[in-house]
Design an enzyme around this catalytic site. Structure first.
Site, PDB file in Angstrom:
ATOM      1  N   GLY A  35      -0.885  -3.676   4.676  1.00  0.00           N
ATOM      2  CA  GLY A  35      -1.994  -4.606   4.876  1.00  0.00           C
ATOM      3  C   GLY A  35      -2.451  -4.622   6.323  1.00  0.00           C
ATOM      4  O   GLY A  35      -2.661  -3.581   6.942  1.00  0.00           O
TER       5      GLY A  35
ATOM      6  N   THR B 131       0.892  -1.154   0.000  1.00  0.00           N
ATOM      7  CA  THR B 131       0.000   0.000   0.000  1.00  0.00           C
ATOM      8  C   THR B 131       0.933   1.207   0.000  1.00  0.00           C
ATOM      9  O   THR B 131       2.147   1.039  -0.046  1.00  0.00           O
ATOM     10  CB  THR B 131      -0.886  -0.050   1.269  1.00  0.00           C
ATOM     11  OG1 THR B 131      -1.496  -1.335   1.335  1.00  0.00           O
ATOM     12  CG2 THR B 131      -1.971   0.986   1.259  1.00  0.00           C
TER      13      THR B 131
ATOM     14  N   LEU C 159      -3.444  -0.650  -4.300  1.00  0.00           N
ATOM     15  CA  LEU C 159      -3.919  -1.601  -5.303  1.00  0.00           C
ATOM     16  C   LEU C 159      -4.173  -2.959  -4.662  1.00  0.00           C
ATOM     17  O   LEU C 159      -4.578  -3.898  -5.325  1.00  0.00           O
ATOM     18  CB  LEU C 159      -2.885  -1.762  -6.426  1.00  0.00           C
ATOM     19  CG  LEU C 159      -2.737  -0.599  -7.397  1.00  0.00           C
ATOM     20  CD1 LEU C 159      -1.468  -0.755  -8.227  1.00  0.00           C
ATOM     21  CD2 LEU C 159      -3.948  -0.491  -8.318  1.00  0.00           C
ATOM     22  N   ASN C 160      -3.887  -3.079  -3.384  1.00  0.00           N
ATOM     23  CA  ASN C 160      -3.934  -4.270  -2.545  1.00  0.00           C
ATOM     24  C   ASN C 160      -2.584  -4.981  -2.594  1.00  0.00           C
ATOM     25  O   ASN C 160      -1.681  -4.616  -1.865  1.00  0.00           O
ATOM     26  CB  ASN C 160      -5.080  -5.210  -2.908  1.00  0.00           C
ATOM     27  CG  ASN C 160      -5.404  -6.153  -1.748  1.00  0.00           C
ATOM     28  OD1 ASN C 160      -5.186  -5.804  -0.590  1.00  0.00           O
ATOM     29  ND2 ASN C 160      -5.923  -7.329  -2.041  1.00  0.00           N
TER      30      ASN C 160
END
EC number: 2.3.2.2
Length: 562
Positions: free
Chosen positions: A467, A374, A393-394
């Site tokens: 994350g 991220t 974008l993950n």
């Protein structure tokens, strides 16, 4: 670990007709009466600072920086993903923008479950079916009402960077080389990110297709992305595989302005992101529970401090799995989950003598161990307006799919839903029905952009990628400054740790104190070492208006000054 210590920095970078081959990574600045931008890449930070020089405020700068990151930091910077913005203006106004991706209209609860009832995480993590409806561009335009400048000026630095090209860093070269095979597997057309010979530091990355896409946005506004040519190209890309996003999905996407989640922590007002970010709720829970044990009595990364903070993390992340999701689709239990009565009861099982088994706070499910990417931006302008933005974008480079003809990566954000209740996502986070897939629903996030106020004035702007490690890293940053009285540099660059209920282990960075590791193991904690956790961007402001900004030493992160 690269660090540059400067009392004052005068930005020598200017956007020019030439390729962008010269820039400096600046890790730390101390200034006064200047705007400051901290982000994952020096060229992006400088783009934001340049916009402030042109008369832009913190919100102009944060939008310009996000656009620039979409060009120079393609692994996570994006126009094909989504994010959250927390803003506090110098007049006291507080706001948040939710431009998290949403599930397409054709999405369904069991879309990643095969006929035997097995969840297929490959489909939720790679390729076109993994893509949620992008929210970033809608978010940038939702920010515009807080800006001083028009979008055509704010977007120009990113257009220049994409069209003329820039020299990539060693880290970006390594990332592009590492993901080459996945790029080739998921893209049949030529893309700017693949070449025959390996990438190396100093190579020039030119993105003509992305520049053209940005010019359409510059000319047509948000419709230049969600309608017309770019929308047609996205839908055409879907049809090359098993993607389900339609023109209607794109046209109907809307960013949401939400009421900030606010709470007090030891004389500071914490302003952070509400659901569908789990981060703000987790932060409130963890800081409150850890506060019961008077953390300020201990030292940073001491056995006692780490145990207290870990057990707060364990209990909060168990609640994440059970209760949290898109507040437009579930009952929002934030008030209950952050109440003193609930948390004191949750804390009753804490003991310094041993680890609390995770089975006592939730059902044990085996977890994968995968990484994340991220990116975060922290900004303050010379007038005291602040912005904290986390965007993603993950996974690294999202779904690995580049929109042919448009030049940008698409997210793989559908994996942040509970693709099957009880099945962990790519970051090991378990979810239940609250985060199940439904059309138009926003997937639960860990992004935790946060601003702290002291006596009503900005004191800290903080956030990080990572994350499920994002909330715990922001938590540690706040505790480091407020409880342990550490300066910005030590707070950012000291070794970090993370626990998330499941898997039942504490993850620590390689340079974490061995004495603390040994003591924790004696209390039945399982410890796993990894290279690094997150890349925190931190700005601190004192009562006299002095600004201390630090970019994380773990990456190419850099500070730029107006």
């Amino acid at each position: 670990m690269k660090r540059v210590f400067l009392a004052v920095v005068l930005m020598a970078f200017h956007f020019s007709p030439a390729q962008f081959t010269g820039f400096n990574i600046i890790k730390e600045v101390k200034v006064k009466n200047k705007g400051v931008v901290v982000s994952a890449h020096p060229l992006a930070s400088e783009a934001g600072a340049e916009i402030m020089k042109m008369g832009g405020n913190a919100y102009d700068a944060v939008v310009a920086t996000q656009y620039a990151l979409a060009v120079v930091y393609p692994q996570a910077g994006n126009i094909g993903g989504g994010g959250f913005l927390v803003g506090v203006k110098n007049n006291g106004e507080k706001f948040t923008l939710d431009y998290r991706e949403t599930a397409p209209k054709k999405a369904s609860r069991d879309m990643y479950v095969d006929k035997n009832g097995k969840a297929n995480t490959d489909l939720s993590q790679y390729g076109r079916l993994a893509v949620g409806i992008p929210g970033s561009i809608a978010g940038f335009f939702a920010t515009l009402k807080h800006c001083n400048l028009p979008m055509d000026k704010i977007i120009q630095p990113a257009i220049d960077l994409a069209e003329k090209g820039f020299a990539i860093t060693e880290m970006e070269a390594d990332m592009l080389n590492t993901h080459k095979e996945k790029f080739l597997a998921h893209n049949k057309s030529a893309i700017a990110f693949v070449k025959h010979t390996p990438w190396k530091a100093g190579d020039i990355l030119v993105q003509k297709e992305l520049a053209a896409t940005l010019k359409l946005i510059q000319k047509m506004g948000a419709k230049g992305f969600y309608e017309g040519k770019t929308a047609d190209l996205m839908v055409a890309e879907m049809k090359k595989g098993n993607g389900i996003i339609t023109l209607e999905d794109l046209k109907n996407y809307k960013a949401a302005e939400r009421k900030p989640l606010e709470f007090d922590y030891k004389g500071n007002r914490v302003v952070t992101m509400p659901l569908p970010s789990s981060g703000g709720v987790l932060l409130a829970q963890m800081l409150t529970m850890a506060g019961y044990e008077n953390l300020e009595k201990y030292q940073q990364n001491s056995t006692e401090a780490v145990q207290i903070m870990t057990e707060a993390e364990r209990r909060a992340y168990a609640d994440r799995a059970e209760y949290m999701g898109d507040p437009d689709f579930i009952e929002d239990k934030t008030t209950y989950l952050t109440s003193d009565a609930y948390l004191k009861n949750r804390w009753k099982s804490f003991s310094f003598s041993k680890a609390t088994p995770s089975s006592e706070v939730g059902k044990i499910i085996s977890q994968p161990n995968e990484s994340t990417q991220t990116t975060h931006i922290s900004v303050i302008d010379k007038d005291g307006n602040t912005a904290s933005v986390t965007t993603t974008l993950n996974g690294y480079y999202g779904s690995k799919v580049v929109v042919s003809g448009a030049g940008f990566f698409l997210n793989n954000e559908m994996d942040d839903f509970s693709i099957k209740p009880g099945v962990p996502n790519m970051f090991g986070a378990v979810g239940g029905e609250a985060n199940s897939i439904q059309p138009n629903k926003r997937m639960l996030s860990s992004m935790t952009p946060t601003i702290l106020l002291k006596n009503g004035k900005p004191y800290m702007v903080v956030g990080t990628p990572g994350g499920t490690t994002i909330p715990t890293s922001v938590y540690q940053s706040i505790v480091n400054v407020v409880d342990f009285k550490l300066n910005a540099n030590i707070s950012v660059n000291a070794p970090k740790f993370h626990h998330q209920w499941l898997p039942e282990k504490i993850t620590v960075e390689n340079n974490f104190p061995e004495s603390t590791i040994s003591a924790l193991k004696s209390k039945n904690y399982v410890i796993e070492k990894i290279k690094y956790i997150g890349k925190t961007e931190l700005i601190l402001m004192d009562d006299n208006g002095n600004i201390h900004a630090v970019a994380d030493g773990r990456g190419d992160d850099s500070v730029a000054v107006e």
